[in-house]
Design an enzyme around this catalytic site. Structure first.
Site, PDB file in Angstrom:
ATOM      1  N   CYS A 161       0.831  -1.210   0.000  1.00 41.92           N
ATOM      2  CA  CYS A 161       0.000   0.000   0.000  1.00 41.92           C
ATOM      3  C   CYS A 161       0.861   1.254   0.000  1.00 41.92           C
ATOM      4  CB  CYS A 161      -0.968  -0.006   1.177  1.00 41.92           C
ATOM      5  SG  CYS A 161      -0.170  -0.141   2.799  1.00 41.92           S
ATOM      6  N   CYS A 190      28.091  31.433  16.182  1.00 40.25           N
ATOM      7  CA  CYS A 190      28.834  31.093  17.393  1.00 40.25           C
ATOM      8  C   CYS A 190      28.437  32.056  18.514  1.00 40.25           C
ATOM      9  CB  CYS A 190      30.333  31.172  17.133  1.00 40.25           C
ATOM     10  SG  CYS A 190      31.352  30.907  18.600  1.00 40.25           S
ATOM     11  N   CYS A 212      31.918  34.159  19.849  1.00 45.55           N
ATOM     12  CA  CYS A 212      32.534  35.262  19.100  1.00 45.55           C
ATOM     13  C   CYS A 212      31.586  35.916  18.103  1.00 45.55           C
ATOM     14  CB  CYS A 212      33.787  34.769  18.385  1.00 45.55           C
ATOM     15  SG  CYS A 212      33.439  33.609  17.040  1.00 45.55           S
ATOM     16  N   CYS A 235      34.004  26.128  15.252  1.00 44.53           N
ATOM     17  CA  CYS A 235      33.923  27.527  14.834  1.00 44.53           C
ATOM     18  C   CYS A 235      35.204  27.906  14.109  1.00 44.53           C
ATOM     19  CB  CYS A 235      33.712  28.432  16.061  1.00 44.53           C
ATOM     20  SG  CYS A 235      33.708  30.196  15.659  1.00 44.53           S
ATOM     21  N   CYS A 274      36.933  30.776  16.360  1.00 49.37           N
ATOM     22  CA  CYS A 274      37.412  30.370  17.686  1.00 49.37           C
ATOM     23  C   CYS A 274      38.349  29.169  17.608  1.00 49.37           C
ATOM     24  CB  CYS A 274      36.239  30.013  18.601  1.00 49.37           C
ATOM     25  SG  CYS A 274      35.163  31.396  19.016  1.00 49.37           S
ATOM     26  N   HIS A 316      -1.852   1.437   7.264  1.00 48.37           N
ATOM     27  CA  HIS A 316      -2.276   1.336   5.862  1.00 48.37           C
ATOM     28  C   HIS A 316      -2.149   2.702   5.197  1.00 48.37           C
ATOM     29  CE1 HIS A 316      -4.302  -0.140   2.325  1.00 48.37           C
ATOM     30  NE2 HIS A 316      -5.242   0.780   2.418  1.00 48.37           N
TER      31      HIS A 316
END
Length: 400
Positions: free
Chosen positions: A73, A224, A227, A277, A280, A358
Site C-alpha cells: 500500500c 557562534c 565570538c 567555529c 574560535c 495502511h
C-alpha cells in the site's frame, strides 16, 4: 503499418524536394535527390514530427487503482501521488528521458515506472494496474525493500526519486567538474552568490527531470555564541521533514504553519552538537536556523508522525490543517524573497498504528478529489482531506 507509413513519408519528402529544386531550376539530370542535403534535412524534420505524433497519446481520467501485491500500500499510494504530478507524468509518457540521459545503459526502472503511469492513464474500462515488474526492479536496486514487511512511504519516495534520477541523469560521471574557488575567495562572496555557486556545482553532476521538479536548496546558518562568527552551508533537498507540535501556539488546531514555524525556528546548540567555529577554532555553543534558499517546482512536505526512542517507535495522531490553495512559503525563504505560492494536488495518508498501518492517497482531478485505496477509487470532498492521517503533502508552485 510502420513500413507503409515510412514509405509514404519518404515518397512525400522526395516529391517535395523535387518540387523545390525544380522551382529554383537547380535540378540536374540524373541527380539522386535522396542524397541531397535538402532531402536529408526535410526527412529529419518529418521524422521528428512523426515521433511527436506517435508520442501523443489519448489519456483517460487517471482514476484507476493499483493492485496490492503483498503489503505494498505504501508503494501504491506514492505511485498515485507521482502519477498526478502532471509534468512528471507527461515527461514519462513522452519518453523524453531517452533523448536526454547521458548513460548508455537501458533505463529499466524508469521504463517500468513510465509503463505504470501509462497504464494508470489508460482510457476508460481498464482494470487496476499490476505493479509487479516495476516493484521487482525497484527491489533489485534497493534490497532493503525485499520481503513483505511494512515500509515507510517517505523512505520509498526518496529512494525511488534517487534511483530514477540516477538512470536518467543528463550529466555523465566522466565529465570533470569545474575548478572550485579557494575557500578564502568563496567566503568573500555574498551569501546569494555562494548559494548560486553551490547550486551550479551540484547541477554539474546531477541534472535530470527529477531535479527540475523536486530539488530545492536549503540554507543552514550557524552563529557562534562566543565570538558571533556566522557560517552558512547549503544542502539540496527533495522533501522537507516537518516536526508536528503537540498543540498550536494559538491554542487551536495545529496548522501546517505551526509545523513550518517549528522547522525554521532558531535552534540552540550545545558545544557537542555545534561544528568547529572557524574563528574560535573550537566547539562552542551556538544557534542554527534553516531557510529555503531555492524553492522547487514541486515541494513535498513530510509531516513527521513517527518518533523513535531507544525502545520503541510511536506515532503522532495530531490533526494538522493545511491549505489546499495559495500556500505562501515566502516567509520561510531567504531575506527579500517575494511571494511564493503553492497549490495542493496530492496527499499520502497513513492510518492505523506503527505496526498495523495502511497507506492511501488523495489526488486532485479535473472533476474534484478522489481517494485511491489500492485497487479501489472513490470521490472525496475537500473537507475529508483534513485529518490526522495526512503524512505527505504534494504541492505545485502556483506559477507553473
Amino acid at each position: 503499418m510502420p513500413g507503409a507509413a515510412a514509405t509514404t513519408m519518404e515518397d512525400s519528402c522526395q516529391a517535395l524536394c523535387r518540387s523545390l529544386v525544380t522551382h529554383n531550376t537547380l535540378q540536374q539530370e540524373g541527380t539522386d535527390i535522396s542524397q541531397s542535403v535538402l532531402y536529408t534535412s526535410l526527412m529529419g524534420l518529418l521524422l521528428v514530427t512523426e515521433k511527436e505524433k506517435q508520442a501523443s497519446v489519448t489519456l483517460g481520467s487517471g482514476q484507476l487503482g493499483i493492485c496490492n501485491v503483498g503489503n505494498t500500500c505504501f508503494l501504491n499510494a506514492v505511485l498515485q501521488c507521482l502519477s498526478h504530478t502532471l509534468p512528471l507524468r507527461d515527461y514519462c509518457l513522452s519518453e523524453k528521458y531517452r533523448q536526454e540521459m547521458s548513460s548508455q545503459k537501458d533505463p529499466e526502472l524508469m521504463d517500468a515506472f513510465s509503463r505504470v503511469l501509462s497504464d494508470l492513464w489508460a482510457e476508460e474500462g481498464a482494470s487496476p494496474v499490476h505493479p509487479g515488474r516495476f516493484f521487482s526492479l525497484f527491489k533489485e536496486s534497493v534490497p532493503c525493500f525485499n520481503g513483505y514487511s511494512q515500509q515507510d512511504a517517505q523512505e520509498f519516495l526518496r529512494f525511488l526519486l534517487d534511483r530514477l534520477h540516477s538512470e536518467i541523469n543528463r550529466r555523465s560521471p566522466r565529465n570533470p567538474p569545474s575548478a572550485d574557488l579557494p575557500e578564502s575567495k568563496r567566503q568573500q562572496l555574498r551569501v546569494e552568490e555562494r548559494a548560486s555557486l553551490m547550486w551550479n556545482r551540484y547541477l554539474e553532476k546531477d541534472d535530470s527531470k527529477i531535479v527540475d521538479l523536486f530539488s530545492g536548496q536549503l540554507r543552514s546558518s550557524l552563529c557562534c555564541s562566543t565570538c558571533g562568527h556566522q557560517s552558512t552551508t547549503f544542502d539540496v533537498f527533495c522533501d522537507l521533514s516537518l516536526p508536528i507540535p503537540k498543540r498550536s501556539v494559538s491554542g487551536g488546531i495545529v496548522a501546517l504553519k505551526d509545523c513550518l514555524d517549528l522547522f525554521s525556528q532558531e535552534e540552540d546548540l550545545d558545544s557537542e552538537n555545534t561544528p568547529m567555529c572557524d574563528r574560535c577554532g573550537k566547539r562552542t555553543e551556538g544557534t542554527k536556523k534553516l531557510t529555503i534558499q531555492r524553492f522547487p517546482r514541486i515541494i513535498v512536505l513530510h509531516l513527521n508522525r513517527f518518533a523513535t526512542s531507544r525502545v520503541s517507535i510511536c506515532k503522532s495522531t495530531v490533526s494538522v490543517s493545511f491549505p489546499l490553495r495559495q500556500l505562501d512559503l515566502s516567509c520561510y525563504g531567504a531575506e527579500g524573497t517575494g511571494q511564493v505560492l503553492y497549490n495542493l494536488y496530492a496527499v499520502c495518508n497513513h492510518s492505523g498504528t506503527v505496526n498495523m498501518g495502511h497507506y492511501t492517497a488523495h489526488c486532485r482531478e479535473d472533476m474534484g478529489w478522489y481517494c485511491y485505496n489500492d485497487s479501489r477509487v472513490s470521490p472525496v470532498t475537500e473537507s475529508q482531506l483534513q485529518s490526522n492521517q495526512a503524512y505527505l503533502l504534494f504541492y505545485e508552485m502556483d506559477s507553473c
